[in-house]
Design a protein around this motif. Structure first.
Motif, PDB file in Angstrom:
ATOM      1  N   ASN A 171      38.729  26.144-101.733  1.00 37.59           N
ATOM      2  CA  ASN A 171      37.478  25.392-101.909  1.00 37.59           C
ATOM      3  C   ASN A 171      37.281  24.334-100.823  1.00 37.59           C
ATOM      4  O   ASN A 171      36.814  23.218-101.093  1.00 37.59           O
ATOM      5  CB  ASN A 171      37.444  24.729-103.300  1.00 37.59           C
ATOM      6  CG  ASN A 171      37.436  25.751-104.423  1.00 37.59           C
ATOM      7  OD1 ASN A 171      36.988  26.871-104.258  1.00 37.59           O
ATOM      8  ND2 ASN A 171      37.948  25.357-105.581  1.00 37.59           N
ATOM      9  N   HIS A 172      37.627  24.692 -99.610  1.00 35.90           N
ATOM     10  CA  HIS A 172      37.506  23.766 -98.484  1.00 35.90           C
ATOM     11  C   HIS A 172      36.767  24.480 -97.352  1.00 35.90           C
ATOM     12  O   HIS A 172      37.188  25.557 -96.918  1.00 35.90           O
ATOM     13  CB  HIS A 172      38.894  23.331 -98.008  1.00 35.90           C
ATOM     14  CG  HIS A 172      38.860  22.236 -96.987  1.00 35.90           C
ATOM     15  ND1 HIS A 172      38.683  20.913 -97.323  1.00 35.90           N
ATOM     16  CD2 HIS A 172      38.969  22.258 -95.638  1.00 35.90           C
ATOM     17  CE1 HIS A 172      38.691  20.171 -96.227  1.00 35.90           C
ATOM     18  NE2 HIS A 172      38.855  20.965 -95.192  1.00 35.90           N
ATOM     19  N   PRO A 173      35.661  23.923 -96.859  1.00 32.80           N
ATOM     20  CA  PRO A 173      34.940  24.584 -95.765  1.00 32.80           C
ATOM     21  C   PRO A 173      35.771  24.603 -94.493  1.00 32.80           C
ATOM     22  O   PRO A 173      36.526  23.661 -94.216  1.00 32.80           O
ATOM     23  CB  PRO A 173      33.684  23.722 -95.598  1.00 32.80           C
ATOM     24  CG  PRO A 173      34.072  22.379 -96.145  1.00 32.80           C
ATOM     25  CD  PRO A 173      35.036  22.640 -97.259  1.00 32.80           C
ATOM     26  N   LYS A 174      35.614  25.656 -93.725  1.00 28.67           N
ATOM     27  CA  LYS A 174      36.347  25.754 -92.469  1.00 28.67           C
ATOM     28  C   LYS A 174      35.809  24.726 -91.485  1.00 28.67           C
ATOM     29  O   LYS A 174      34.608  24.702 -91.196  1.00 28.67           O
ATOM     30  CB  LYS A 174      36.219  27.157 -91.888  1.00 28.67           C
ATOM     31  CG  LYS A 174      37.059  27.372 -90.633  1.00 28.67           C
ATOM     32  CD  LYS A 174      36.978  28.807 -90.146  1.00 28.67           C
ATOM     33  CE  LYS A 174      37.847  29.015 -88.920  1.00 28.67           C
ATOM     34  NZ  LYS A 174      37.793  30.412 -88.425  1.00 28.67           N
ATOM     35  N   PRO A 175      36.668  23.847 -90.965  1.00 20.81           N
ATOM     36  CA  PRO A 175      36.176  22.821 -90.028  1.00 20.81           C
ATOM     37  C   PRO A 175      35.688  23.447 -88.726  1.00 20.81           C
ATOM     38  O   PRO A 175      36.232  24.448 -88.254  1.00 20.81           O
ATOM     39  CB  PRO A 175      37.408  21.942 -89.800  1.00 20.81           C
ATOM     40  CG  PRO A 175      38.582  22.798 -90.142  1.00 20.81           C
ATOM     41  CD  PRO A 175      38.117  23.737 -91.212  1.00 20.81           C
ATOM     42  N   TYR A 237      40.331  30.369 -95.660  1.00 23.87           N
ATOM     43  CA  TYR A 237      39.554  29.487 -96.525  1.00 23.87           C
ATOM     44  C   TYR A 237      38.946  30.335 -97.645  1.00 23.87           C
ATOM     45  O   TYR A 237      38.084  31.187 -97.383  1.00 23.87           O
ATOM     46  CB  TYR A 237      38.488  28.763 -95.713  1.00 23.87           C
ATOM     47  CG  TYR A 237      39.107  27.869 -94.647  1.00 23.87           C
ATOM     48  CD1 TYR A 237      39.304  26.513 -94.878  1.00 23.87           C
ATOM     49  CD2 TYR A 237      39.546  28.403 -93.422  1.00 23.87           C
ATOM     50  CE1 TYR A 237      39.901  25.699 -93.917  1.00 23.87           C
ATOM     51  CE2 TYR A 237      40.147  27.597 -92.466  1.00 23.87           C
ATOM     52  CZ  TYR A 237      40.318  26.248 -92.718  1.00 23.87           C
ATOM     53  OH  TYR A 237      40.924  25.456 -91.769  1.00 23.87           O
ATOM     54  N   VAL A 238      39.405  30.101 -98.865  1.00 21.20           N
ATOM     55  CA  VAL A 238      39.085  30.981 -99.985  1.00 21.20           C
ATOM     56  C   VAL A 238      38.576  30.150-101.169  1.00 21.20           C
ATOM     57  O   VAL A 238      39.194  29.148-101.528  1.00 21.20           O
ATOM     58  CB  VAL A 238      40.328  31.786-100.433  1.00 21.20           C
ATOM     59  CG1 VAL A 238      39.943  32.838-101.474  1.00 21.20           C
ATOM     60  CG2 VAL A 238      41.022  32.446 -99.243  1.00 21.20           C
ATOM     61  N   PRO A 239      37.471  30.556-101.799  1.00 26.89           N
ATOM     62  CA  PRO A 239      37.041  29.864-103.017  1.00 26.89           C
ATOM     63  C   PRO A 239      37.988  30.183-104.170  1.00 26.89           C
ATOM     64  O   PRO A 239      38.637  31.231-104.186  1.00 26.89           O
ATOM     65  CB  PRO A 239      35.646  30.438-103.276  1.00 26.89           C
ATOM     66  CG  PRO A 239      35.641  31.780-102.610  1.00 26.89           C
ATOM     67  CD  PRO A 239      36.543  31.642-101.411  1.00 26.89           C
ATOM     68  N   ALA A 240      38.061  29.271-105.130  1.00 22.17           N
ATOM     69  CA  ALA A 240      38.967  29.463-106.264  1.00 22.17           C
ATOM     70  C   ALA A 240      38.486  28.648-107.453  1.00 22.17           C
ATOM     71  O   ALA A 240      37.731  27.685-107.299  1.00 22.17           O
ATOM     72  CB  ALA A 240      40.391  29.048-105.890  1.00 22.17           C
ATOM     73  N   PHE A 241      38.918  29.033-108.636  1.00 22.98           N
ATOM     74  CA  PHE A 241      38.727  28.203-109.820  1.00 22.98           C
ATOM     75  C   PHE A 241      39.881  28.449-110.772  1.00 22.98           C
ATOM     76  O   PHE A 241      40.668  29.385-110.594  1.00 22.98           O
ATOM     77  CB  PHE A 241      37.366  28.459-110.489  1.00 22.98           C
ATOM     78  CG  PHE A 241      37.223  29.803-111.148  1.00 22.98           C
ATOM     79  CD1 PHE A 241      37.416  29.947-112.520  1.00 22.98           C
ATOM     80  CD2 PHE A 241      36.863  30.926-110.414  1.00 22.98           C
ATOM     81  CE1 PHE A 241      37.271  31.179-113.138  1.00 22.98           C
ATOM     82  CE2 PHE A 241      36.712  32.156-111.023  1.00 22.98           C
ATOM     83  CZ  PHE A 241      36.924  32.288-112.392  1.00 22.98           C
ATOM     84  N   ILE A 242      39.998  27.578-111.786  1.00 24.47           N
ATOM     85  CA  ILE A 242      41.147  27.598-112.685  1.00 24.47           C
ATOM     86  C   ILE A 242      40.723  28.050-114.073  1.00 24.47           C
ATOM     87  O   ILE A 242      39.656  27.667-114.574  1.00 24.47           O
ATOM     88  CB  ILE A 242      41.793  26.204-112.769  1.00 24.47           C
ATOM     89  CG1 ILE A 242      42.276  25.756-111.388  1.00 24.47           C
ATOM     90  CG2 ILE A 242      42.963  26.193-113.761  1.00 24.47           C
ATOM     91  CD1 ILE A 242      42.747  24.311-111.333  1.00 24.47           C
TER      92      ILE A 242
END
Length: 370
Positions: A171-175, A237-242
């Motif tokens: 959940n972090h955008p690629k700088p 950089y990968v989206p994720a949730f719990i």
């Protein structure tokens, strides 16, 4: 000579003891870069070591791939079975799943590949357990579903740390950072916007990788950690949730406490579910679909009506070229123009090119050369 774990611990201890300010930022940046290099080397050795295991090479299929990441025995196999009907072996002991088990979830017109992998343990990033095989699969995912249960949810930080140490940014955008090595001239820095780093910070970080001549371009706000990631260039950089499983085994008050604790720690509420009973499974399917960022494009053949029953499911953002590539590679080679009806154009049937960005619900006609 100290082990990799000892070297990492020593640097982490020094970082904790060093207060961050303008005078220490250069030293802290170099320590962080050194720590990242040691971890990268450890991961690389783990990935290159002999062994492997049958079942860890899974061909991606469908519109997207989701990987279930969790400790052993949190119910990943049961969840896969519930979501997809796949018969992944389940039992009440750890490491029932010894290979990667794929399944397919059909939801809202999308076909989503779900992968059940062996449980992640501390040290997986440097090859402990089946870490090297598991991490390799996770790095190729479009979405990570971090699964814990009501008995170990407080230890989810261990999972997130293992993924971080393996170069997986959740959940972090690629700088937006470009580093081009040069033959001379030292370090030259250009920035667009406000950057936290100054030239001395950057020189210190690059020196850890023996880079003394380079042209650096930074767009937007970036931290030391962002710059270190860009320097190594192998981060994903990968989206994720719990999601929290086995909520049927605790009372309502305990469920609420767990949910509030997770939201306070990670900034978003988890999906509270029971893979065994099916509780909140439909909500989980919706969360998977939404986190993958799917959009619908309705295709209209030349001179014919649009197919409004079966849209093409594609991940956003998507251009006309992305749709053409999904349909057939010849569509790009023979492309003349496209017509679009919908919110992405100023008027219906507007002619657009391959670079046009589509919106959810657009109707598209592709015109090619014969």
């Amino acid at each position: 000579m100290s082990s990799v774990e000892e070297q990492i611990r020593e640097i982490e201890d020094e970082l904790k003891k060093t207060p961050y300010n303008k005078a220490t930022s250069k030293h802290i940046g170099r320590l962080k870069a050194k720590l990242a290099r040691i971890r990268d080397e450890a991961v690389a050795r783990a990935m290159a070591s002999s062994g492997g295991g049958e079942g860890y090479s899974v061909k991606k299929s469908g519109d997207a791939t989701v990987v279930l990441v969790g400790f052993p025995s949190v119910g990943k196999s049961t969840l896969l079975n519930t979501l997809t009907g796949t018969k992944s072996e389940t039992a009440s002991y750890a490491f029932t799943t010894l290979t990667v088990i794929p399944g397919a979830l059909e939801h809202k017109g999308a076909r989503i590949q779900i992968l059940d992998i062996p449980g992640l343990i501390a040290g997986a990033a440097i090859g402990k357990g089946r870490g090297k095989e598991v991490i390799a699969v996770v790095r190729g995912a479009d979405l990570i579903l971090v699964l814990v249960d009501v008995f170990n949810e407080k230890h989810v930080d261990v999972l997130l740390r293992e993924l971080y140490d393996a170069g997986i940014r959740i959940n972090h955008p690629k700088p937006d950072i470009t580093i081009k090595k040069a033959g001379c001239g030292g370090i030259r820095l250009n920035t667009v916007g406000t950057a936290e780093l100054d030239i001395e910070d950057i020189r210190s970080i690059l020196a850890e990788s023996k880079i003394v001549n380079a042209d650096v371009l930074i767009r937007g706000e970036v931290s030391q950690d962002d710059f270190i990631d860009a320097m190594f260039g192998n981060r994903v950089y990968v989206p994720a949730f719990i999601a929290v499983n086995k909520v049927d085994l605790v009372d309502q008050e305990s469920r609420k406490e767990i949910e509030e604790d997770m939201e306070n720690r990670f900034g978003q509420p988890p999906i509270m579910l029971s893979a065994y009973s099916g509780y909140h499974i439909e909500e989980l399917k919706d969360a998977i679909y939404d986190n993958l960022g799917f959009m619908r494009v309705f295709l209209k053949p030349v001179g014919g009506p649009a197919d409004m029953e079966e849209p093409l499911i594609i991940r956003s953002p998507a251009t006309v070229e992305d749709v053409c590539n999904r349909l057939h590679r010849d569509f790009v080679d023979k492309f003349r123009y496209a017509k679009v009806w919908g919110s992405s154009v100023k008027h219906d049937a507007q002619r657009v090119g391959l670079a046009h960005t589509l919106n959810d619900g657009d109707v598209l006609t592709v015109v090619t050369r014969c």
